[in-house]
Design a protein around this motif. Structure first.
Motif, PDB file in Angstrom:
ATOM      1  N   VAL A  88      77.546  28.838  70.591  1.00  0.00           N
ATOM      2  CA  VAL A  88      76.447  28.546  69.669  1.00  0.00           C
ATOM      3  C   VAL A  88      75.571  29.762  69.411  1.00  0.00           C
ATOM      4  CG1 VAL A  88      74.365  27.144  69.414  1.00  0.00           C
ATOM      5  CG2 VAL A  88      76.475  26.114  70.222  1.00  0.00           C
ATOM      6  N   LEU A  89      75.321  30.579  70.434  1.00  0.00           N
ATOM      7  CA  LEU A  89      74.395  31.703  70.290  1.00  0.00           C
ATOM      8  C   LEU A  89      74.874  32.714  69.238  1.00  0.00           C
ATOM      9  CD1 LEU A  89      71.727  32.722  71.416  1.00  0.00           C
ATOM     10  CD2 LEU A  89      73.000  34.037  73.098  1.00  0.00           C
ATOM     11  N   PRO A  90      76.128  33.140  69.258  1.00  0.00           N
ATOM     12  CA  PRO A  90      76.540  34.072  68.195  1.00  0.00           C
ATOM     13  C   PRO A  90      76.456  33.431  66.790  1.00  0.00           C
ATOM     14  CG  PRO A  90      78.143  34.110  69.975  1.00  0.00           C
ATOM     15  CD  PRO A  90      77.183  33.017  70.261  1.00  0.00           C
ATOM     16  N   ILE A  91      76.829  32.114  66.727  1.00  0.00           N
ATOM     17  CA  ILE A  91      76.765  31.448  65.413  1.00  0.00           C
ATOM     18  C   ILE A  91      75.307  31.339  64.957  1.00  0.00           C
ATOM     19  CG2 ILE A  91      77.172  29.262  64.224  1.00  0.00           C
ATOM     20  CD1 ILE A  91      79.670  28.937  65.986  1.00  0.00           C
ATOM     21  N   GLY A  92      74.410  30.998  65.906  1.00  0.00           N
ATOM     22  CA  GLY A  92      72.976  30.902  65.577  1.00  0.00           C
ATOM     23  C   GLY A  92      72.396  32.230  65.143  1.00  0.00           C
TER      24      GLY A  92
ATOM     25  N   LEU B 262      73.596  32.888  61.644  1.00  0.00           N
ATOM     26  CA  LEU B 262      72.846  32.067  60.675  1.00  0.00           C
ATOM     27  C   LEU B 262      71.426  32.603  60.487  1.00  0.00           C
ATOM     28  CD1 LEU B 262      73.933  28.459  61.709  1.00  0.00           C
ATOM     29  CD2 LEU B 262      74.608  29.714  59.666  1.00  0.00           C
ATOM     30  N   TYR B 263      70.805  33.009  61.593  1.00  0.00           N
ATOM     31  CA  TYR B 263      69.432  33.514  61.525  1.00  0.00           C
ATOM     32  C   TYR B 263      69.379  34.825  60.737  1.00  0.00           C
ATOM     33  CZ  TYR B 263      64.839  35.062  63.099  1.00  0.00           C
ATOM     34  OH  TYR B 263      63.530  35.478  63.140  1.00  0.00           O
TER      35      TYR B 263
ATOM     36  N   ARG C 171      62.910  27.940  59.321  1.00  0.00           N
ATOM     37  CA  ARG C 171      62.916  26.759  60.192  1.00  0.00           C
ATOM     38  C   ARG C 171      62.660  27.165  61.642  1.00  0.00           C
ATOM     39  NH1 ARG C 171      61.485  22.005  61.128  1.00  0.00           N
ATOM     40  NH2 ARG C 171      62.898  20.747  62.357  1.00  0.00           N
ATOM     41  N   VAL C 172      63.246  28.300  62.097  1.00  0.00           N
ATOM     42  CA  VAL C 172      63.038  28.788  63.456  1.00  0.00           C
ATOM     43  C   VAL C 172      61.586  29.178  63.644  1.00  0.00           C
ATOM     44  CG1 VAL C 172      63.646  30.636  65.079  1.00  0.00           C
ATOM     45  CG2 VAL C 172      65.429  29.495  63.803  1.00  0.00           C
ATOM     46  N   ARG C 173      60.942  29.805  62.636  1.00  0.00           N
ATOM     47  CA  ARG C 173      59.523  30.184  62.724  1.00  0.00           C
ATOM     48  C   ARG C 173      58.642  28.950  62.832  1.00  0.00           C
ATOM     49  NH1 ARG C 173      60.283  34.487  58.180  1.00  0.00           N
ATOM     50  NH2 ARG C 173      61.137  36.153  59.447  1.00  0.00           N
ATOM     51  N   GLU C 174      58.985  27.896  62.123  1.00  0.00           N
ATOM     52  CA  GLU C 174      58.201  26.654  62.193  1.00  0.00           C
ATOM     53  C   GLU C 174      58.312  26.023  63.601  1.00  0.00           C
ATOM     54  OE1 GLU C 174      59.698  24.065  59.145  1.00  0.00           O
ATOM     55  OE2 GLU C 174      58.879  25.312  57.534  1.00  0.00           O
TER      56      GLU C 174
END
Length: 181
Positions: free
Chosen positions: A153-157, A160-161, A170-173
């Motif tokens: 998940v971490l590399p995919i996240g 995406l980021y 969305r991550v900032r929120e």
């Protein structure tokens, strides 16, 4: 010591009486008394001469006794000793084998008793270690699962980021909401 001497005298007297009263001895006494005095002296002389010649021959190394009789007696004695050794072996070998078999049976029974006593202890040890084994297995499973999830998940996240601005927003929120609480 005195008792031993008395016992020896009694045994000697008993043996002497048995020999003297033996039928063969009685017959020989009767035959001896039937001989004349001259015949008795001649027999006695022949016996003395025979004894002297036998002693002289026994002292001579090439004599009949040492060169013929003694080797024959030694051979006969060796044969008798071999027969006695074989008979004693035939008697003692089955006894030794029986004792060996008995020891093997005793050791087998003791080994079985050891296994019977050891088995419940091993089963109890396994049952006592079972919760620990289960916890360690679950811990290992969970750490592997979390590691696999993070590695996936971490590399995919991060991708995406990095490439999608909506994901960044969305991550900032989410972080802002965490800081307010």
């Amino acid at each position: 010591m005195e008792w031993l001497k008395n016992q020896a005298k009694e045994v000697f007297v008993t043996v002497n009486n048995k020999i003297a009263s033996h039928p063969k001895v009685e017959t020989l006494k009767t035959q001896w008394s039937n001989y004349s005095e001259d015949s008795k002296r001649a027999i006695l002389f022949l016996l003395v001469v025979t004894c002297v010649l036998t002693l002289a021959d026994a002292q001579n190394a090439q004599g009949f006794l040492q060169s013929v009789v003694l080797p024959v007696l030694q051979a006969a004695l060796s044969i008798i000793l071999e027969i006695v050794a074989m008979l004693s072996y035939c008697i003692t070998r089955p006894i030794a084998c029986s004792l060996h078999c008995l020891m093997a049976i005793i050791l087998m029974v003791l080994d079985m008793l050891g296994a019977i006593i050891r088995t419940p202890i091993v089963i109890l040890e396994i049952l006592l270690c079972l919760p620990y084994t289960m916890i360690m297995g679950l811990t290992l499973f969970l750490s592997n699962a979390v590691g696999t999830i993070l590695r996936t998940v971490l590399p995919i996240g991060l991708l995406l980021y990095a490439f999608f601005p909506g994901v960044q927003q969305r991550v900032r929120e989410i972080f802002a909401g965490l800081q307010q609480n």
